[in-house]
Design a protein around this motif. Structure first.
Motif, PDB file in Angstrom:
ATOM      1  N   GLU A 143       0.949  -1.073   0.212  1.00 39.27           N
ATOM      2  CA  GLU A 143       0.168  -0.121   0.004  1.00 39.27           C
ATOM      3  C   GLU A 143       0.940   1.256  -0.093  1.00 39.27           C
ATOM      4  N   THR A 144       2.054   1.163   0.760  1.00 40.13           N
ATOM      5  CA  THR A 144       3.034   2.556   0.905  1.00 40.13           C
ATOM      6  C   THR A 144       3.460   2.553  -0.592  1.00 40.13           C
ATOM      7  N   ARG A 145       3.977   1.697  -1.158  1.00 42.02           N
ATOM      8  CA  ARG A 145       4.550   1.651  -2.521  1.00 42.02           C
ATOM      9  C   ARG A 145       3.450   2.272  -3.763  1.00 42.02           C
ATOM     10  N   MET A 146       2.578   1.637  -3.441  1.00 44.72           N
ATOM     11  CA  MET A 146       1.281   2.082  -4.575  1.00 44.72           C
ATOM     12  C   MET A 146       0.594   3.484  -4.234  1.00 44.72           C
ATOM     13  N   GLY A 147       0.801   3.865  -2.920  1.00 51.73           N
ATOM     14  CA  GLY A 147       0.387   5.243  -2.414  1.00 51.73           C
ATOM     15  C   GLY A 147      -1.231   5.231  -2.110  1.00 51.73           C
ATOM     16  N   VAL A 148      -1.985   3.970  -2.257  1.00 58.88           N
ATOM     17  CA  VAL A 148      -3.434   3.954  -1.720  1.00 58.88           C
ATOM     18  C   VAL A 148      -3.691   2.762  -0.929  1.00 58.88           C
ATOM     19  N   ARG A 149      -4.826   2.992  -0.085  1.00 55.88           N
ATOM     20  CA  ARG A 149      -5.204   2.156   0.662  1.00 55.88           C
ATOM     21  C   ARG A 149      -5.989   0.981   0.043  1.00 55.88           C
ATOM     22  N   LEU A 150      -5.710  -0.294   0.160  1.00 56.84           N
ATOM     23  CA  LEU A 150      -6.392  -1.167  -0.414  1.00 56.84           C
ATOM     24  C   LEU A 150      -7.634  -1.886   0.537  1.00 56.84           C
ATOM     25  N   PHE A 151      -7.164  -2.008   2.065  1.00 59.44           N
ATOM     26  CA  PHE A 151      -8.209  -2.378   3.273  1.00 59.44           C
ATOM     27  C   PHE A 151      -8.672  -1.474   3.757  1.00 59.44           C
ATOM     28  N   ASN A 152      -9.830  -1.244   4.179  1.00 60.56           N
ATOM     29  CA  ASN A 152     -10.392  -0.274   5.223  1.00 60.56           C
ATOM     30  C   ASN A 152     -10.377  -1.077   6.490  1.00 60.56           C
ATOM     31  N   ARG A 153      -9.579  -0.921   7.550  1.00 61.29           N
ATOM     32  CA  ARG A 153      -9.592  -1.765   8.635  1.00 61.29           C
ATOM     33  C   ARG A 153     -10.035  -1.221   9.825  1.00 61.29           C
ATOM     34  N   SER A 154     -10.784  -2.117  10.671  1.00 59.54           N
ATOM     35  CA  SER A 154     -11.327  -1.630  12.026  1.00 59.54           C
ATOM     36  C   SER A 154     -11.129  -2.843  13.176  1.00 59.54           C
ATOM     37  N   THR A 155     -11.288  -2.764  14.298  1.00 60.95           N
ATOM     38  CA  THR A 155     -11.139  -3.710  15.310  1.00 60.95           C
ATOM     39  C   THR A 155     -12.085  -4.859  14.901  1.00 60.95           C
ATOM     40  N   ARG A 156     -13.248  -4.510  14.135  1.00 59.66           N
ATOM     41  CA  ARG A 156     -14.062  -5.553  13.971  1.00 59.66           C
ATOM     42  C   ARG A 156     -14.197  -6.231  12.620  1.00 59.66           C
ATOM     43  N   SER A 157     -13.456  -5.347  11.404  1.00 58.95           N
ATOM     44  CA  SER A 157     -13.738  -5.894  10.174  1.00 58.95           C
ATOM     45  C   SER A 157     -12.676  -5.560   9.248  1.00 58.95           C
ATOM     46  N   VAL A 158     -12.275  -6.287   8.311  1.00 60.12           N
ATOM     47  CA  VAL A 158     -11.466  -5.885   7.229  1.00 60.12           C
ATOM     48  C   VAL A 158     -12.107  -5.884   5.793  1.00 60.12           C
ATOM     49  N   VAL A 159     -12.308  -4.821   5.126  1.00 63.31           N
ATOM     50  CA  VAL A 159     -12.759  -4.782   4.000  1.00 63.31           C
ATOM     51  C   VAL A 159     -12.157  -4.293   2.631  1.00 63.31           C
ATOM     52  N   LEU A 160     -12.516  -4.612   1.593  1.00 63.65           N
ATOM     53  CA  LEU A 160     -11.677  -3.869   0.556  1.00 63.65           C
ATOM     54  C   LEU A 160     -12.012  -2.295   0.313  1.00 63.65           C
ATOM     55  N   SER A 161     -11.232  -1.475   0.014  1.00 61.13           N
ATOM     56  CA  SER A 161     -11.629  -0.189  -0.180  1.00 61.13           C
ATOM     57  C   SER A 161     -12.108  -0.199  -1.748  1.00 61.13           C
ATOM     58  N   ALA A 162     -12.631   0.936  -2.229  1.00 60.71           N
ATOM     59  CA  ALA A 162     -12.926   1.097  -3.546  1.00 60.71           C
ATOM     60  C   ALA A 162     -11.947   0.750  -4.487  1.00 60.71           C
ATOM     61  N   ALA A 163     -10.749   1.196  -4.105  1.00 62.50           N
ATOM     62  CA  ALA A 163      -9.256   0.902  -4.773  1.00 62.50           C
ATOM     63  C   ALA A 163      -9.131  -0.402  -4.791  1.00 62.50           C
ATOM     64  N   GLY A 164      -9.356  -1.119  -3.556  1.00 62.00           N
ATOM     65  CA  GLY A 164      -9.002  -2.464  -3.468  1.00 62.00           C
ATOM     66  C   GLY A 164      -9.748  -3.283  -4.348  1.00 62.00           C
ATOM     67  N   GLU A 165     -11.218  -3.005  -4.367  1.00 62.87           N
ATOM     68  CA  GLU A 165     -11.907  -3.664  -5.078  1.00 62.87           C
ATOM     69  C   GLU A 165     -11.489  -3.947  -6.497  1.00 62.87           C
ATOM     70  N   GLN A 166     -11.166  -2.479  -7.125  1.00 62.70           N
ATOM     71  CA  GLN A 166     -10.881  -2.369  -8.510  1.00 62.70           C
ATOM     72  C   GLN A 166      -9.521  -3.494  -8.636  1.00 62.70           C
ATOM     73  N   PHE A 167      -8.535  -3.392  -7.815  1.00 66.79           N
ATOM     74  CA  PHE A 167      -7.294  -3.976  -7.712  1.00 66.79           C
ATOM     75  C   PHE A 167      -7.540  -5.328  -7.945  1.00 66.79           C
ATOM     76  N   VAL A 168      -8.417  -5.864  -7.025  1.00 68.85           N
ATOM     77  CA  VAL A 168      -8.507  -7.506  -6.955  1.00 68.85           C
ATOM     78  C   VAL A 168      -9.110  -7.801  -8.311  1.00 68.85           C
ATOM     79  N   ALA A 169     -10.105  -7.007  -8.612  1.00 73.57           N
ATOM     80  CA  ALA A 169     -10.613  -7.450  -9.914  1.00 73.57           C
ATOM     81  C   ALA A 169      -9.866  -7.553 -10.975  1.00 73.57           C
ATOM     82  N   SER A 170      -9.096  -6.809 -11.083  1.00 74.20           N
ATOM     83  CA  SER A 170      -8.146  -6.542 -12.270  1.00 74.20           C
ATOM     84  C   SER A 170      -6.967  -7.806 -12.015  1.00 74.20           C
TER      85      SER A 170
END
Length: 301
Positions: free
Chosen positions: A43-70
């Motif tokens: 994420e640091t090298r790409m300059g974008v957050r791929l996951f939104n993290r909380s104490t209860r969950s880890v979900v893909l960010s919008a950028a992460g969803e596009q990244f995984v799909a590609s």
């Protein structure tokens, strides 16, 4: 693309599919902290957050969803190419490490393990027998072999043989002296050879008939933790033993033992190989799996 970058892409897809770092780390065979650091570095090298993290969950960010799909389809194609090349290796090499029980080893040693070594002469096989179930991934094993009901739910399972049927047996001399139990409740008037499990608890004999199932803490003054010793004690007239038909077959056929309450001891799912759900299975394990499937199809395991 560099190898380290491929590992980072695998990590992103694993977290996405598993829905969290802990489950993904188990799948990849690494610690949760190492996995988190790996993704953070990407994420640091790409300059974008791929996951939104909380104490209860880890979900893909919008950028992460596009990244995984590609990236997902491309990475799957790479995995497939690697697996196909691996299948064409002339010989599997190294050491195949398997964790199992003593009883399971007796059942599979000749028809499976020794056959595997004959077919793969460059391979070594290390069998570690333990009564208690262990984390095969954490302990450095390639796979484990246990009865199906004992396998952790997050493992990939490959059936090895047919179902296993319990057998309650005693010697002819014992039955001449004490008679034969007709129903499980009759065991209260018999001497039973009790089994101590690896956990330290005493095994409760299990019964089932016509949809009714229950377990009995049978009486007995002799407690053993090895099935071969139980078999020997039963042959010597020390009491009734709860084993399995595979183990007592020769003694029953020879008349040294007689089986009772067979209509109360239906079969249960037999042995299976299990291993963590890695995407790329090592050639040594893949060949072992293929042999299991071949022998099972022939009915020789």
């Amino acid at each position: 693309m560099m190898r380290g970058s491929l590992a980072e892409l695998e990590a992103v897809l694993a977290v996405s599919s598993q829905g969290g770092f802990r489950a993904a780390a188990r799948e990849l065979g690494m610690s949760s902290s190492s996995l988190s650091q790996q993704i953070a570095a990407l994420e640091t090298r790409m300059g974008v957050r791929l996951f939104n993290r909380s104490t209860r969950s880890v979900v893909l960010s919008a950028a992460g969803e596009q990244f995984v799909a590609s990236v997902g389809p491309a990475l799957e194609a790479i995995r497939s190419a690697v697996e196909h090349v691996d299948e064409h290796r002339a010989e599997a090499t190294g050491t195949l490490r398997i964790n199992t029980s003593v009883g399971a080893t007796r059942m599979i040693l000749t028809p499976l393990i020794l056959d595997y070594m004959r077919r793969n002469p460059q391979m070594s096989v290390e069998i570690v027998t333990e009564g208690a179930l262990v984390d095969v991934n954490a302990k450095g094993f390639d796979a484990g072999i246990r009865i199906r009901e004992a396998v952790p739910p997050d493992m990939v399972v490959v059936p090895i043989g047919d179902s296993i049927r319990p057998a309650i047996v005693g010697s002819s001399d014992y039955f001449r002296r004490h008679g034969k139990p007709q129903v499980p409740a009759d065991l209260e008037d018999h001497m039973c050879i009790r089994a101590r499990m690896a956990s330290g608890t005493i095994y409760r004999w299990e019964f089932e008939r016509r949809g009714e199932s229950f377990a009995l803490d049978v009486p007995g003054k002799l407690v053993l933790d090895d099935s071969d010793l139980m078999l020997r004690a039963a042959c010597d007239g020390a009491g009734l033993a709860y084993l399995n038909e595979w183990q007592v077959g020769d003694d029953v056929a020879a008349g040294r033992l007689e089986q009772v309450l067979s209509d109360w001891t239906p079969p249960y799912p037999g042995l299976c190989l299990y291993y963590p759900g890695r995407r790329n299975i090592p050639a040594k394990l893949r060949r072992f799996i293929d042999l299991i499937k071949e022998l099972r199809a022939k009915g020789t395991t």
